[in-house]
Design a protein around this motif. Sequence first.
Motif, PDB file in Angstrom:
ATOM      1  N   SER A 106       0.844  -1.186   0.000  1.00 49.07           N
ATOM      2  CA  SER A 106       0.000   0.000   0.000  1.00 49.07           C
ATOM      3  C   SER A 106       0.884   1.242   0.000  1.00 49.07           C
ATOM      4  CB  SER A 106      -0.920   0.002   1.223  1.00 49.07           C
ATOM      5  OG  SER A 106      -0.156   0.043   2.397  1.00 49.07           O
ATOM      6  N   ALA A 107       0.341   2.310  -0.540  1.00 48.64           N
ATOM      7  CA  ALA A 107       1.077   3.566  -0.599  1.00 48.64           C
ATOM      8  C   ALA A 107       0.691   4.442   0.578  1.00 48.64           C
ATOM      9  CB  ALA A 107       0.785   4.288  -1.903  1.00 48.64           C
ATOM     10  N   GLY A 108       1.679   5.059   1.171  1.00 48.78           N
ATOM     11  CA  GLY A 108       1.450   6.047   2.219  1.00 48.78           C
ATOM     12  C   GLY A 108       1.018   5.456   3.449  1.00 48.78           C
TER      13      GLY A 108
END
Length: 108
Positions: A106-108
């Motif tokens: 996942s990003a962030g």
Amino acid sequence: MRTRLSRALPAAVAVLAVFSALPVSAATAAVREPVPYASPVDHPSYIVTVRRDLDPADVARLVGVTPVHVFDTALHGFAARLNPAQVAALAALPGVETIEEDGTASAG
């Protein structure tokens, strides 16, 4: 022969009226929800990258593995279910760049 617009227009309107009268649920009733991927309990799934000059399927065969998928665009390697001995054997091969257990990112 050319069809006149005055003859084709009523037919087109009738066809559109039939399709617009269909309920939305009838159009989407056959669509199934995606099934999430679950790796087998016995062996986790790994993504293995190899040098560009090697064939990923050949590298997998060296350790007795049948790839689930072979990557050749963004990655150069394969995905496979591996036992600990196969992970160790791949890690010892000079052309293997990375061995990562498959998972969710996942990003962030």
